[in-house]
Scaffold this motif. Structure first.
Motif, PDB file in Angstrom:
ATOM      1  N   PHE A   1      35.796 -34.539 -46.148  1.00 15.04           N
ATOM      2  CA  PHE A   1      35.822 -33.267 -45.431  1.00 15.04           C
ATOM      3  C   PHE A   1      35.544 -32.105 -46.382  1.00 15.04           C
ATOM      4  N   CYS A   2      34.986 -31.034 -45.824  1.00 15.55           N
ATOM      5  CA  CYS A   2      35.001 -29.726 -46.476  1.00 15.55           C
ATOM      6  C   CYS A   2      36.163 -28.955 -45.851  1.00 15.55           C
ATOM      7  N   ILE A   3      36.831 -28.172 -46.677  1.00  9.39           N
ATOM      8  CA  ILE A   3      37.971 -27.374 -46.221  1.00  9.39           C
ATOM      9  C   ILE A   3      37.493 -25.941 -45.997  1.00  9.39           C
ATOM     10  N   VAL A   4      37.606 -25.462 -44.763  1.00  9.50           N
ATOM     11  CA  VAL A   4      37.161 -24.113 -44.411  1.00  9.50           C
ATOM     12  C   VAL A   4      38.379 -23.212 -44.219  1.00  9.50           C
ATOM     13  N   ASP A   5      38.421 -22.115 -44.974  1.00 11.41           N
ATOM     14  CA  ASP A   5      39.459 -21.100 -44.814  1.00 11.41           C
ATOM     15  C   ASP A   5      39.093 -20.279 -43.577  1.00 11.41           C
ATOM     16  N   LYS A   6      39.915 -20.357 -42.526  1.00 12.49           N
ATOM     17  CA  LYS A   6      39.568 -19.700 -41.272  1.00 12.49           C
ATOM     18  C   LYS A   6      39.580 -18.176 -41.378  1.00 12.49           C
ATOM     19  N   SER A   7      40.334 -17.632 -42.326  1.00 13.38           N
ATOM     20  CA  SER A   7      40.407 -16.168 -42.442  1.00 13.38           C
ATOM     21  C   SER A   7      39.098 -15.572 -42.968  1.00 13.38           C
ATOM     22  N   THR A   8      38.337 -16.369 -43.718  1.00 14.68           N
ATOM     23  CA  THR A   8      37.064 -15.878 -44.282  1.00 14.68           C
ATOM     24  C   THR A   8      35.864 -16.699 -43.797  1.00 14.68           C
ATOM     25  N   ASN A   9      36.142 -17.800 -43.096  1.00 14.83           N
ATOM     26  CA  ASN A   9      35.108 -18.730 -42.633  1.00 14.83           C
ATOM     27  C   ASN A   9      34.240 -19.238 -43.782  1.00 14.83           C
ATOM     28  N   THR A  10      34.893 -19.507 -44.924  1.00 12.11           N
ATOM     29  CA  THR A  10      34.166 -20.031 -46.082  1.00 12.11           C
ATOM     30  C   THR A  10      34.783 -21.357 -46.527  1.00 12.11           C
ATOM     31  N   ILE A  11      33.938 -22.189 -47.135  1.00 15.63           N
ATOM     32  CA  ILE A  11      34.400 -23.463 -47.689  1.00 15.63           C
ATOM     33  C   ILE A  11      35.150 -23.179 -48.984  1.00 15.63           C
ATOM     34  N   VAL A  12      36.376 -23.686 -49.085  1.00 18.14           N
ATOM     35  CA  VAL A  12      37.210 -23.402 -50.251  1.00 18.14           C
ATOM     36  C   VAL A  12      37.636 -24.678 -50.982  1.00 18.14           C
ATOM     37  N   GLY A  13      37.058 -25.820 -50.602  1.00 18.64           N
ATOM     38  CA  GLY A  13      37.405 -27.056 -51.286  1.00 18.64           C
ATOM     39  C   GLY A  13      37.000 -28.279 -50.491  1.00 18.64           C
ATOM     40  N   SER A  14      37.531 -29.414 -50.923  1.00 19.99           N
ATOM     41  CA  SER A  14      37.185 -30.678 -50.280  1.00 19.99           C
ATOM     42  C   SER A  14      38.369 -31.642 -50.372  1.00 19.99           C
ATOM     43  N   THR A  15      38.423 -32.558 -49.419  1.00 17.90           N
ATOM     44  CA  THR A  15      39.437 -33.609 -49.412  1.00 17.90           C
ATOM     45  C   THR A  15      38.859 -34.788 -48.652  1.00 17.90           C
ATOM     46  N   ARG A  16      39.511 -35.935 -48.711  1.00 16.28           N
ATOM     47  CA  ARG A  16      38.998 -37.060 -47.927  1.00 16.28           C
ATOM     48  C   ARG A  16      40.037 -38.163 -47.752  1.00 16.28           C
ATOM     49  N   TYR A  17      39.785 -38.955 -46.721  1.00 15.73           N
ATOM     50  CA  TYR A  17      40.438 -40.248 -46.609  1.00 15.73           C
ATOM     51  C   TYR A  17      39.638 -41.191 -47.489  1.00 15.73           C
ATOM     52  N   LEU A  18      40.334 -42.025 -48.268  1.00 15.96           N
ATOM     53  CA  LEU A  18      39.680 -42.974 -49.172  1.00 15.96           C
ATOM     54  C   LEU A  18      40.274 -44.363 -48.973  1.00 15.96           C
ATOM     55  N   ASN A  19      39.533 -45.352 -49.445  1.00 19.47           N
ATOM     56  CA  ASN A  19      40.046 -46.735 -49.490  1.00 19.47           C
ATOM     57  C   ASN A  19      40.685 -47.164 -48.171  1.00 19.47           C
ATOM     58  N   GLY A  20      40.043 -46.772 -47.085  1.00 12.01           N
ATOM     59  CA  GLY A  20      40.552 -47.137 -45.772  1.00 12.01           C
ATOM     60  C   GLY A  20      40.489 -48.644 -45.544  1.00 12.01           C
ATOM     61  N   GLU A  21      41.588 -49.198 -45.074  1.00 11.73           N
ATOM     62  CA  GLU A  21      41.657 -50.627 -44.756  1.00 11.73           C
ATOM     63  C   GLU A  21      42.107 -50.764 -43.311  1.00 11.73           C
ATOM     64  N   ALA A  22      41.141 -50.874 -42.402  1.00 12.24           N
ATOM     65  CA  ALA A  22      41.459 -50.948 -40.980  1.00 12.24           C
ATOM     66  C   ALA A  22      42.369 -52.126 -40.669  1.00 12.24           C
ATOM     67  N   GLN A  23      42.085 -53.283 -41.286  1.00  7.23           N
ATOM     68  CA  GLN A  23      42.866 -54.485 -40.975  1.00  7.23           C
ATOM     69  C   GLN A  23      44.315 -54.358 -41.423  1.00  7.23           C
ATOM     70  N   ASN A  24      44.569 -53.564 -42.469  1.00 10.79           N
ATOM     71  CA  ASN A  24      45.937 -53.363 -42.962  1.00 10.79           C
ATOM     72  C   ASN A  24      46.537 -52.029 -42.518  1.00 10.79           C
ATOM     73  N   ARG A  25      45.735 -51.250 -41.797  1.00 12.22           N
ATOM     74  CA  ARG A  25      46.165 -49.931 -41.308  1.00 12.22           C
ATOM     75  C   ARG A  25      46.744 -49.074 -42.430  1.00 12.22           C
ATOM     76  N   ARG A  26      45.999 -49.028 -43.535  1.00 13.64           N
ATOM     77  CA  ARG A  26      46.385 -48.211 -44.687  1.00 13.64           C
ATOM     78  C   ARG A  26      45.215 -47.314 -45.063  1.00 13.64           C
ATOM     79  N   VAL A  27      45.525 -46.154 -45.578  1.00 10.07           N
ATOM     80  CA  VAL A  27      44.492 -45.241 -46.044  1.00 10.07           C
ATOM     81  C   VAL A  27      45.075 -44.385 -47.164  1.00 10.07           C
ATOM     82  N   GLU A  28      44.195 -43.896 -48.021  1.00 10.94           N
ATOM     83  CA  GLU A  28      44.603 -42.983 -49.096  1.00 10.94           C
ATOM     84  C   GLU A  28      44.061 -41.605 -48.784  1.00 10.94           C
ATOM     85  N   ILE A  29      44.818 -40.577 -49.121  1.00  6.34           N
ATOM     86  CA  ILE A  29      44.331 -39.196 -49.072  1.00  6.34           C
ATOM     87  C   ILE A  29      44.125 -38.757 -50.511  1.00  6.34           C
TER      88      ILE A  29
END
Length: 198
Positions: free
Chosen positions: A70-98
């Motif tokens: 994801f890109c992180i959008v600051d709603k007060s300025t409508n600008t991108i201020v960073g990034s984050t993501r779900y990582l290492n998703g394992e659907a079969q184990n229902r685990r994910v990393e942020i």
């Protein structure tokens, strides 16, 4: 299960998380320039020389079904201020990393990180039905370690000599997690913190 991590937008009062795209390159670089974040030796923030590979890797992992950047959008300025993501998703184990999270210096300690994590955790536990969400960080990234603990995650342990970085240095990785059974209390705590700030 193959499309467990479907691209979507998540929105709160302060931020909107939108799916990362190649077209976000310039805005991401501008955000990273706010504080020259790539100079932090214990974390991976894109610079002009690494941004193309940074985006390509994120989108390849998304295509493989293991990540959702994801890109992180600051709603007060409508600008991108960073990034984050779900990582290492394992659907079969229902685990994910942020992880792979970073913010422009000007919005750090502003409440944006708390809301981002709240949105990601809510979606993970309440929509993806995860049984655990992980967080990993460099041993020397004390600001990140403290921020993860403030969320309500518990430290599981330290993997020593877990990675070798681009400079040949060994990285010890600290692992934290929040379990499905802990989410109601963690959620209540995050909502309390956010309501105090609004």
């Amino acid at each position: 299960m193959e499309t467990w991590l479907e691209p979507l937008e998540l929105e709160g009062k302060l931020v909107k998380l939108i799916p990362l795209q190649k077209s976000h390159k310039t805005d991401l670089l501008k955000a990273a320039t706010d504080g020259k974040l790539w100079e932090l030796w214990y974390t991976s923030v894109p610079s002009e020389t690494t941004i193309d590979n940074y985006i390509a890797t994120a989108l390849e992992d998304q295509k493989a079904g293991t990540a959702l950047p994801f890109c992180i959008v600051d709603k007060s300025t409508n600008t991108i201020v960073g990034s984050t993501r779900y990582l290492n998703g394992e659907a079969q184990n229902r685990r994910v990393e942020i992880g792979a999270t970073w913010y422009a210096k000007s919005v750090q300690r502003s409440g944006i990180n708390t809301e981002c994590k709240y949105l990601l955790l809510s979606h993970a536990f309440e929509e993806l039905n995860t049984i655990a969400v992980e967080f990993k960080t460099h041993f020397f990234n004390f600001p990140s370690r403290n921020a993860i603990l403030r969320l309500g995650a518990k430290q599981e342990g330290i993997i020593r000599n877990h990675r070798i970085d681009a400079n040949g240095k060994y990285r010890d990785t600290v692992i934290f997690s929040i379990l499905e059974s802990e989410w109601p209390t963690v959620k209540h705590s995050l909502e309390y913190k956010m309501n105090k700030r609004y």
